[in-house]
Design an enzyme around this catalytic site. Structure first.
Site, PDB file in Angstrom:
ATOM      1  N   GLU A   1      -6.762  -7.613  -1.032  1.00 25.25           N
ATOM      2  CA  GLU A   1      -7.381  -7.428   0.287  1.00 25.25           C
ATOM      3  C   GLU A   1      -8.785  -6.886   0.109  1.00 25.25           C
ATOM      4  OE1 GLU A   1      -5.324  -5.182   3.367  1.00 25.25           O
ATOM      5  OE2 GLU A   1      -3.383  -5.816   2.573  1.00 25.25           O
TER       6      GLU A   1
ATOM      7  N   GLU B   1       0.801  -1.225   0.000  1.00 28.54           N
ATOM      8  CA  GLU B   1       0.000   0.000   0.000  1.00 28.54           C
ATOM      9  C   GLU B   1       0.833   1.274   0.000  1.00 28.54           C
ATOM     10  OE1 GLU B   1      -2.955  -0.253   3.097  1.00 28.54           O
ATOM     11  OE2 GLU B   1      -4.301  -1.349   1.771  1.00 28.54           O
TER      12      GLU B   1
HETATM   13  C1  GAL Z   1      -4.940  -2.683   4.716  1.00 31.71           C
HETATM   14  C2  GAL Z   1      -3.534  -3.147   5.062  1.00 31.71           C
HETATM   15  C3  GAL Z   1      -3.541  -4.344   5.979  1.00 31.71           C
HETATM   16  C4  GAL Z   1      -4.525  -4.167   7.084  1.00 31.71           C
HETATM   17  C5  GAL Z   1      -5.865  -3.940   6.481  1.00 31.71           C
HETATM   18  C6  GAL Z   1      -6.979  -3.868   7.502  1.00 31.71           C
HETATM   19  O1  GAL Z   1      -4.948  -1.354   4.323  1.00 31.71           O
HETATM   20  O2  GAL Z   1      -2.838  -3.459   3.899  1.00 31.71           O
HETATM   21  O3  GAL Z   1      -2.279  -4.572   6.497  1.00 31.71           O
HETATM   22  O4  GAL Z   1      -4.148  -3.080   7.869  1.00 31.71           O
HETATM   23  O5  GAL Z   1      -5.839  -2.730   5.754  1.00 31.71           O
HETATM   24  O6  GAL Z   1      -8.190  -3.883   6.846  1.00 31.71           O
END
Ligand code: GAL
Length: 732
Positions: free
Chosen positions: A452, A391
């Site tokens: 994600e 990210e």
């Molecule tokens: C994302 C991140 C993850 C975790 C996740 C929580 O932005 O890449 O490591 O923090 O959010 O939803």
């Protein structure tokens, strides 16, 4: 000279503070504790603590002896991982520069510092486990904890002065009937003369059938390293590595001076193609997976091989995933080995989280790319390298560099790199993106993978109300269904297991409740959704998505009965009365292998006549599963199970003691937070909160072995339920 590799996992002495005298051989060892590695610098409760508790400098000491013959070779000490910076001393002298980075292995040639002929040697390590801004992932905030300690294996390795550093095996013509294998063996000549070395190799299957590689001779200049390239073509009868039949082969390479190494490989073709899909051995596979942090309650990352391996088993068999992302760092070699054995695909990435540091920091990140790929490029399970900081923003020069490095070190695999926005400069082969919108957007690149979703958009605790745990499961179902219908290679949800974090994240008790399982690896309802995507030939899953209770909905009425299952029909009984046979919601979830059942005919109201529920799952008209739910559940039993019957008496081996309070039907009581008091007798120590508060009516503590063998008996008592006992054998 034959190579001699010896585990150095046992017999460490540990001091939980900084004391420079600890490097000195004759320093007093009073106050040091005797420990084995994997080791955490501090044991912690499962929640409600600050990272400050594990951010400190500690010392480790290990005595060892070397035979006289070892003086003819080179002696290395190999650390698989220590958090986060380590300075190593042998007999009071520093072995090399401080190693910066907790997720990658490091080695030192300690020959000039060592004593031979059985004399005592002292290996000492000063470990800085603070959140060092100069070392990835740190520099800014990070949503996870890195904990501390020598949390992976350590070995002593004695090799010939001319030895193999590493090998890289590349299966070729994988889909042809006659396959080939190319192996590059890096030969290091540590002597002051040029050496001519004959390098041979073979490929072996599990039954011992062997194919010889064409031997080669290499001239390695003094003090230099060179690749010896061996190959064999026309390999017949080789079985492919795939998800259902992950066939593994061994590659062995030997030098004519007696040095030899082995590694496991698999023959498979893995490719993200321009049509948007991922292909394994030319077969289109929709990737359905979860992100995994390698942290555990109480011990952080210091979980032994057994627990690392079990996580892969959970992801593959309990959660029916076909891919896991090792968010956000190279994970335990034991975990990856198990992924190879099970047929679980892996997307592995370098350490980092949103922040890119200065030039020196970026050099370390590039070094992490190299360390990750050199360590792991023989794993057939790994299908993609993550070479961006998770990210982070675009950074042209830095990411040109990491991509070029990855392609040079491993021309056989594609690269990805996780960002969280569209329109990013694509320097990788696959656009890997965190799209947290509930309705996924159409991909912005031909080769695209959603890495994600859900996570912080819908944190869910095992002890949340029914409505929420169900909605959490349906969020995952909805996104996986959407991913099934658009041109993405698949979707990897956030995340497999709840994890400890910093104050800036999570629910205030320093946990991100983002897992489909809690941090004890106990399922939430969302875990049942993943499980239900399993092929029913392998395992029948029939899991209610409701708790079957009267009045826990914010609407005042209980929503429809939802069931996660891979059967094709469910007959529902309320009391004695059949409420019909029901089919899965194919129209609402056309792209899931096994859509949920949403049964509107069976809703509930406040008060009213409420009866027990019985679900009968059928496949092609035949009953294959049944589940019952009580209408008036009360805690009936404490269930205690050890994941293993036998452990090894090495002082580090651990198993989970899983705890659940269940009702008369064996269903967990999600609000039965009755503390459980634990006791242990025999060889073993309890690791965990004791009494354990049973959040969500479930949880776990762990048993760690000591160096003693025998039988350990663990007893659990609660104020109102019958006591439980389990026995674990501890063997040599
Ligand atoms: C994302 C991140 C993850 C975790 C996740 C929580 O932005 O890449 O490591 O923090 O959010 O939803």
């Amino acid at each position: 000279m034959r190579r001699n590799v010896q585990s150095l996992n046992t017999d460490w002495l540990y001091l939980a503070k900084d004391d420079p005298r600890a490097a000195k051989p004759n320093a007093s060892e009073n106050g040091f504790a005797r420990v084995s590695v994997p080791h955490t610098n501090i044991e912690l409760p499962y929640h409600g603590f600050s990272e400050q508790e594990h951010c400190f400098v500690s010392w480790y000491r290990r005595h060892f002896a070397l035979p006289k013959a070892a003086a003819r070779g080179r002696v290395f000490v190999d650390f698989d991982g220590a958090m986060i910076a380590a300075t190593v001393f042998v007999n009071g002298r520093q072995a090399g520069p401080e190693h910066k980075g907790g997720y990658t292995p490091f080695s030192f040639d300690i020959t000039p510092l060592a004593r031979f002929g059985g004399e005592d040697n002292l290996l000492a390590a000063r470990l800085d486990s603070s959140e060092r801004k100069d070392i990835p992932p740190f520099g800014n905030v990070v949503d996870y904890l890195t904990f501390g300690g020598i949390y992976r294996d350590v070995r002593l390795r004695v090799v010939d002065p001319v030895h193999i550093k590493h090998i890289f095996a590349r299966p070729g013509d994988v889909l042809a009937p006659r396959k080939r294998l190319d192996v590059s063996a890096r030969v290091a000549n540590t002597t002051s003369a040029m050496k001519t070395i004959q390098v041979s190799g073979e490929l072996r299957d599990a039954k011992g059938k062997a194919w010889a590689l064409e031997p080669v001779r290499v001239n390695v200049p003094a003090g230099a390293e060179m690749d010896a390239d061996l190959s064999v073509a026309g390999l017949r009868g080789i079985q492919l590595w795939d998800l259902d039949n992950p066939q593994l082969y061994t590659v062995a390479v030997a030098l004519d001076n007696g040095d030899a190494v082995e590694t496991r490989i698999g023959f498979r073709a893995a490719e993200f193609r321009d049509d948007g899909a991922f292909y394994l051995n030319d077969k289109r596979i929709k990737l359905r997976g979860l992100n995994r942090h390698q942290t555990f309650p109480y011990v952080g990352q210091a979980a032994p091989a057994r627990l690392q391996r079990r996580d892969a088993e959970i992801l593959k068999t309990e959660l029916a995933c076909n891919i896991v992302r090792t968010s956000h760092y190279p994970q335990s070699p034991h975990f990856l080995d198990r992924c190879d054995e099970l047929g679980l695909l892996v997307f592995e990435e370098i350490p980092g989280w949103q922040h890119i540091g200065d030039e020196a920091w970026q050099d370390l990140a590039a070094r992490n790319v190299e360390a990750m790929i050199v360590r792991d490029r023989n794993h057939p399970s790994i299908v993609l390298w993550g070479v961006r900081i998770n990210e982070s923003k675009d950074n042209h020069d830095f990411y040109v560099r990491t991509n070029a490095l990855a392609h040079r070190l491993d021309p056989t695999r594609q690269t990805g790199g996780v960002r969280c926005f569209f329109g990013s400069e694509l320097l990788e082969d696959v656009y890997t993106n965190n799209d947290f919108q509930r309705d996924l957007r159409e991909p912005c690149a031909p080769r695209y993978l959603n890495t994600e979703f859900c996570g912080h958009m819908f944190p869910t605790k095992t002890f949340d109300q029914e409505e929420r745990v169900l909605a959490h499961a349906l969020w995952h179902a909805h996104v996986q269904n959407t991913a099934g219908g658009i041109k993405t290679a698949g979707a990897i949800g956030w995340c497999a297991f709840d994890y400890n974090t910093h104050a800036q994240f999570g629910s205030g008790d320093r946990i991100c409740y983002h897992g489909v399982m809690d941090m004890f690896r106990q399922p939430k309802i969302a875990a049942h959704f993943y499980a239900s995507q399993e092929d029913p030939k392998k395992r029948i899953v029939l899991e209610p998505g409701n708790y079957w209770v009267h009045g826990d909905w914010s609407t005042g009425f209980r929503g429809p009965l939802t069931v996660f299952s891979n059967v094709d029909e469910i007959e529902v009984f309320v009391g004695e009365e059949s409420r019909g046979r029901h089919k899965p919601q194919r129209e609402a979830y056309p792209n899931l292998p096994h859509p949920p059942f949403v049964i509107k005919e069976v809703a509930g109201a406040w008060g009213g006549k409420f009866q027990p529920l019985r679900l009968v799952g059928c496949l092609k008209g035949r009953k294959v599963a049944e589940r019952r739910m009580a209408n008036d559940p009360l805690p009936a039993r404490l269930e205690m199970k050890a994941d293993d019957e036998t452990l090894v008496a090495d002082g580090a081996d651990m198993t989970r003691i899983s705890l659940r309070i269940v009702d008369e039907c064996g269903n967990v009581c999600p609000f039965a937070m009755q503390p459980v008091q634990l006791a242990i007798e025999g060889p073993g120590v309890l690791v965990g909160d004791n009494p354990f508060p049973m959040p969500g009516g479930r949880g776990a503590v762990y048993v760690r072995t000591t160096r003693q063998t025998g039988t350990a008996t663990i007893t659990a008592t609660t104020p109102r339920l019958a006591a439980e006992k389990v026995k674990i054998r501890v063997a040599k």
